[in-house]
Design an enzyme around this catalytic site. Structure first.
Site, PDB file in Angstrom:
ATOM      1  N   CYS A 277       0.783  -1.233   0.000  1.00  0.00           N
ATOM      2  CA  CYS A 277       0.000   0.000   0.000  1.00  0.00           C
ATOM      3  C   CYS A 277       0.821   1.292   0.000  1.00  0.00           C
ATOM      4  O   CYS A 277       0.469   2.215  -0.752  1.00  0.00           O
ATOM      5  CB  CYS A 277      -1.048   0.013   1.110  1.00  0.00           C
ATOM      6  SG  CYS A 277      -0.753  -1.098   2.472  1.00  0.00           S
ATOM      7  N   ARG A 306       6.950 -11.487   5.038  1.00  0.00           N
ATOM      8  CA  ARG A 306       6.573 -11.243   6.428  1.00  0.00           C
ATOM      9  C   ARG A 306       7.154 -12.344   7.298  1.00  0.00           C
ATOM     10  O   ARG A 306       7.159 -13.505   6.896  1.00  0.00           O
ATOM     11  CB  ARG A 306       5.050 -11.245   6.590  1.00  0.00           C
ATOM     12  CG  ARG A 306       4.381 -10.143   5.799  1.00  0.00           C
ATOM     13  CD  ARG A 306       2.881 -10.187   5.949  1.00  0.00           C
ATOM     14  NE  ARG A 306       2.257  -9.194   5.071  1.00  0.00           N
ATOM     15  CZ  ARG A 306       0.960  -9.079   4.904  1.00  0.00           C
ATOM     16  NH1 ARG A 306       0.131  -9.870   5.559  1.00  0.00           N
ATOM     17  NH2 ARG A 306       0.465  -8.159   4.095  1.00  0.00           N
ATOM     18  N   GLN A 324       0.653 -11.152  -3.089  1.00  0.00           N
ATOM     19  CA  GLN A 324      -0.735 -10.763  -2.853  1.00  0.00           C
ATOM     20  C   GLN A 324      -1.361 -10.303  -4.159  1.00  0.00           C
ATOM     21  O   GLN A 324      -0.704  -9.631  -4.945  1.00  0.00           O
ATOM     22  CB  GLN A 324      -0.778  -9.564  -1.907  1.00  0.00           C
ATOM     23  CG  GLN A 324      -0.504  -9.883  -0.477  1.00  0.00           C
ATOM     24  CD  GLN A 324      -0.692  -8.634   0.368  1.00  0.00           C
ATOM     25  OE1 GLN A 324      -0.106  -7.607   0.094  1.00  0.00           O
ATOM     26  NE2 GLN A 324      -1.524  -8.738   1.392  1.00  0.00           N
ATOM     27  N   ASP A 326      -3.238  -7.794  -4.770  1.00  0.00           N
ATOM     28  CA  ASP A 326      -3.614  -6.610  -4.024  1.00  0.00           C
ATOM     29  C   ASP A 326      -4.312  -5.601  -4.921  1.00  0.00           C
ATOM     30  O   ASP A 326      -4.094  -5.602  -6.124  1.00  0.00           O
ATOM     31  CB  ASP A 326      -2.309  -5.984  -3.501  1.00  0.00           C
ATOM     32  CG  ASP A 326      -2.491  -5.289  -2.182  1.00  0.00           C
ATOM     33  OD1 ASP A 326      -3.639  -5.197  -1.715  1.00  0.00           O
ATOM     34  OD2 ASP A 326      -1.482  -4.842  -1.613  1.00  0.00           O
ATOM     35  N   HIS A 328      -5.927  -1.309  -4.544  1.00  0.00           N
ATOM     36  CA  HIS A 328      -6.359  -0.177  -3.733  1.00  0.00           C
ATOM     37  C   HIS A 328      -7.333   0.654  -4.551  1.00  0.00           C
ATOM     38  O   HIS A 328      -7.064   0.946  -5.710  1.00  0.00           O
ATOM     39  CB  HIS A 328      -5.155   0.649  -3.285  1.00  0.00           C
ATOM     40  CG  HIS A 328      -4.265  -0.135  -2.374  1.00  0.00           C
ATOM     41  ND1 HIS A 328      -3.162  -0.806  -2.822  1.00  0.00           N
ATOM     42  CD2 HIS A 328      -4.385  -0.421  -1.055  1.00  0.00           C
ATOM     43  CE1 HIS A 328      -2.607  -1.464  -1.811  1.00  0.00           C
ATOM     44  NE2 HIS A 328      -3.325  -1.253  -0.725  1.00  0.00           N
ATOM     45  N   LYS A 408     -14.413  -3.824   7.613  1.00  0.00           N
ATOM     46  CA  LYS A 408     -14.050  -4.676   6.475  1.00  0.00           C
ATOM     47  C   LYS A 408     -15.074  -5.777   6.268  1.00  0.00           C
ATOM     48  O   LYS A 408     -15.878  -6.076   7.145  1.00  0.00           O
ATOM     49  CB  LYS A 408     -12.693  -5.313   6.711  1.00  0.00           C
ATOM     50  CG  LYS A 408     -12.678  -6.253   7.922  1.00  0.00           C
ATOM     51  CD  LYS A 408     -11.399  -7.064   7.995  1.00  0.00           C
ATOM     52  CE  LYS A 408     -11.394  -7.962   9.224  1.00  0.00           C
ATOM     53  NZ  LYS A 408     -10.236  -8.846   9.276  1.00  0.00           N
ATOM     54  N   HIS A 454      -8.483  -1.214   0.763  1.00  0.00           N
ATOM     55  CA  HIS A 454      -7.555  -2.279   0.367  1.00  0.00           C
ATOM     56  C   HIS A 454      -8.383  -3.484  -0.020  1.00  0.00           C
ATOM     57  O   HIS A 454      -9.387  -3.766   0.625  1.00  0.00           O
ATOM     58  CB  HIS A 454      -6.679  -2.767   1.529  1.00  0.00           C
ATOM     59  CG  HIS A 454      -5.920  -1.714   2.235  1.00  0.00           C
ATOM     60  ND1 HIS A 454      -4.616  -1.442   1.944  1.00  0.00           N
ATOM     61  CD2 HIS A 454      -6.266  -0.894   3.253  1.00  0.00           C
ATOM     62  CE1 HIS A 454      -4.188  -0.493   2.764  1.00  0.00           C
ATOM     63  NE2 HIS A 454      -5.164  -0.145   3.561  1.00  0.00           N
TER      64      HIS A 454
END
Length: 579
Positions: A277, A306, A324, A326, A328, A408, A454
RNA sequence: GCCGAGAUAGCUCAGUCGGUAGAGCACAUGCAUGGUAAGCAUGAGGUCACGGGUUCGAUUCCCGUUCUCGGCUCCA
């Protein structure tokens, strides 16, 4: 969940919780010095934690099970009794864990105990009528567990078991476990040569082999195509970023435990990214944005790293480096309703494309400690609720369960064995836009703070691949199969023709292999079948003669001979239809 | 990280009550030229996870380490 379903679930829980009491009784009979703690019903059965000087062995488990059968045969009634705190202290004076629980019970709440035979447990209940009702049970395994799940506390011995209303249901459950073991993605990953992980170069880091790579490429190609179709753009961002970036984002404050140690570059600390992000936000900030530019939908297949404790790594499902899918979404307040609805609709479409149809939503709202204006939270939550309602999705509300920075929706998908996996997350963020001072110029000529969402749809490609392998038990539908067809020659005389057939199909975009090895037909068929190749194209003298292929399908066997072009049309349209 | 169980050929596993190890599959070579789920033979392949101890001798027994697996979220 229907009312009837709820009632059945409660009955099953009662049965299992009662089974846990019977197990604790058996353990106390065999090992009087063991201290009892807690023993709840769980999704797959029940457990009871004991404080015992040594670990329980497989032999102990067999003995305990035998003892339990005796208790069941005696059909001892469960008796509920309400007692005073003082009396309870007396009853459990030799059970320090029970005393600890007892002391934490609020004043005024009735204290109940349940007895069967000589066994007594501090328990809210309810229980079945008598121990005779618990006929179909089995002890599964022993594991270490901490008192109250905290690793600072004493380590206990946990015995897992399962129980069902009937033997038939228990047997069915055990068969399902066996089936799950057969589908284990770690086993199939090796057998089908899809991927590997090795501590030799680092645990939790995945190597995608050629066949796994083919599948990943099919997933990514489809993923990109659909994202463009749905109004997304695709970004590529670096694997490293300066400490200042992670300070601004707050990751170094809140997330550092999951990040790897920094490396020094020209006297500055750089960190490997745990999330994408901040980079997407940096792209946003490269220019002044107008409300006319919004919404922006930016997606990235971003590989992040991670730290995960070594004990929790598990095949593809829990890793240290993953990609990911991902995205946005940055938009104005007026746009969020529509954006959320679209992202949810898009998610449902993608899950359906990959063969998952049973999906449930979990909506988490504002926790006690939260950042962002309450009105924004309310608007965001309303948007999420509208979206699940419009998509006619079953959902559960987790009041106060959201992250501090926004509400979320999580989507859990159910696989072919009925197991639920948490995959998609659609997450509002009221924190990062503030921290990075993101804004856009509105129609009024003033600066405004955009909304930011996200979204990870499949979650991570690694984890998704693991779930996909287990869902299909390795037999991928044709559009995903690493090898979609294999041309098998009956003898060496057909090698040239086999190569020709393969190149015709390759021209049409089919992933095809040739097996012209000097082996018997049956042997090559078996191998293709074991590797779960959707189509086997047998070519012998007859097929060369008629310029045909004898088609055998993985699922339905010999389909007979047909012209090469006819088969090509057939498989190409099957692939296009994502079958 | 913590508790438990493990670690023997590429894979799945057997075995050695202490005397430097086996099978099946896979791999290689040869024979066989085969029509829808395993043709036959031969061969190669092992620091028995790593380090230390006991012993004439350790893959085997003891201690430690590393890694893998099952758990450590379900709360009277």
């Amino acid at each position: 969940m229907t009312e009837k379903g709820d009632k059945e679930l409660l009955e099953l829980e009662t049965l299992r919780h009662s089974a846990a009491h019977v197990m604790a009784d058996a353990v106390k009979r065999l090992f009087p010095e063991a201290k009892i703690t807690i023993g709840p019903a769980i999704e797959e059965g029940f457990y009871y934690d004991f404080d015992f000087k040594r670990p329980f062995t497989q032999e102990d488990l067999a003995k305990i099970e035998k003892e339990m059968h005796g208790i069941v045969a005696a059909a001892l009634p469960f008796v509920r009794e309400e007692v005073t705190r003082e009396k309870a202290r007396g009853i459990f004076k030799a059970e320090p864990y029970k005393i600890e629980i007892l002391e934490e019970l609020p004043e005024g709440e009735p204290i109940t105990i349940y007895r069967h035979g000589d066994f007594v447990d501090l328990c809210r209940g309810p229980h079945v009528k008598d121990t005779g009702k618990i006929s179909a049970f089995k002890l599964m395994s022993v594991a270490g567990a901490y008192w109250r799940g905290d690793e600072k506390n004493a380590q206990l011995q946990r015995i897992y078991g399962t129980a069902f209303p009937s033997q038939a249901e228990l047997d069915e459950h055990l068969v399902r476990l066996e089936e799950a073991a057969k589908r284990d993605h770690r086993k199939l990953g090796r057998d089908l040569d899809l991927y590997s992980t090795m501590d030799e170069y680092g645990g939790g880091l995945v190597l995608w082999h050629p066949k796994g790579g083919r599948i990943r490429d099919a997933i990514e190609t489809f993923w990109k195509e659909q994202h463009y179709k749905n109004g997304y753009d695709i970004l590529y961002t670096p694997h490293l970023g300066r400490a200042t970036l992670w300070e601004t984002s707050g990751h170094l404050d809140f997330y550092r435990d999951s990040m790897y140690s920094p490396m020094d570059i020209d006297g500055n600390d750089y960190f490997i990214k745990p999330m994408n992000c901040p980079f997407h936000i940096m792209v946003y900030k490269t220019q002044m944005r107008s409300y006319r530019d919004l919404p922006l939908r930016w997606a990235e297949l971003g590989t992040v790293y991670r730290y995960e404790k070594s004990g929790v790594l598990h095949g593809l499902l829990r890793v240290r480096g993953f990609t990911q899918d991902d995205a946005h979404i940055i938009c104005t307040p007026e746009q969020i309703d529509n954006e959320i609805r679209e992202v949810l609709r898009f998610s449902m479409f993608m899950w359906k494309s990959f063969g998952f149809t049973d999906i449930k939503a979990y909506l988490a709202t504002r926790p006690e400690k939260a950042v962002g204006e309450p009105e924004r939270w309310d608007q965001a939550i309303a948007a999420l609720k509208n979206a699940v309602t419009e998509e006619k999705l079953d959902y559960e509300l987790d009041e106060g369960g959201g992250a501090f920075y926004g509400p979320k929706i999580d989507l859990k998908v159910r696989d072919a064995l009925g197991r639920e996996w948490q995959m998609t997350t659609i997450q509002f963020d009221f924190n990062l836009p503030e921290r990075f001072d993101m804004n856009y110029i509105g129609a009024d000529g003033q600066r405004h703070r955009p909304y930011m969402v996200h979204r990870a749809l499949l979650g991570s490609l690694e984890r998704f691949f693991g779930v996909l392998i287990e869902h299909y038990a390795g037999a991928f539908p044709t559009w995903l199969a690493p090898v979609q067809a294999v041309v098998i020659s009956v003898s060496e005389a057909q090698s040239t023709y086999a190569a020709k057939v393969a190149s015709i199909l390759r021209e049409r975009g089919v992933r095809v292999d040739v097996d012209d090895r000097n082996e018997k037909l049956g042997f090559k068929i078996r191998e293709a079948q074991v590797k779960k190749v959707p189509y086997m194209l047998v070519v012998g003298g007859k097929e060369v003669e008629s310029q045909a292929v004898a088609v055998r399908s993985r699922a339905s066997g010999d389909l007979g001979a047909m012209p090469v072009a006819e088969f090509a049309d057939r498989i190409v349209s099957e692939i296009a239809e994502k079958k």
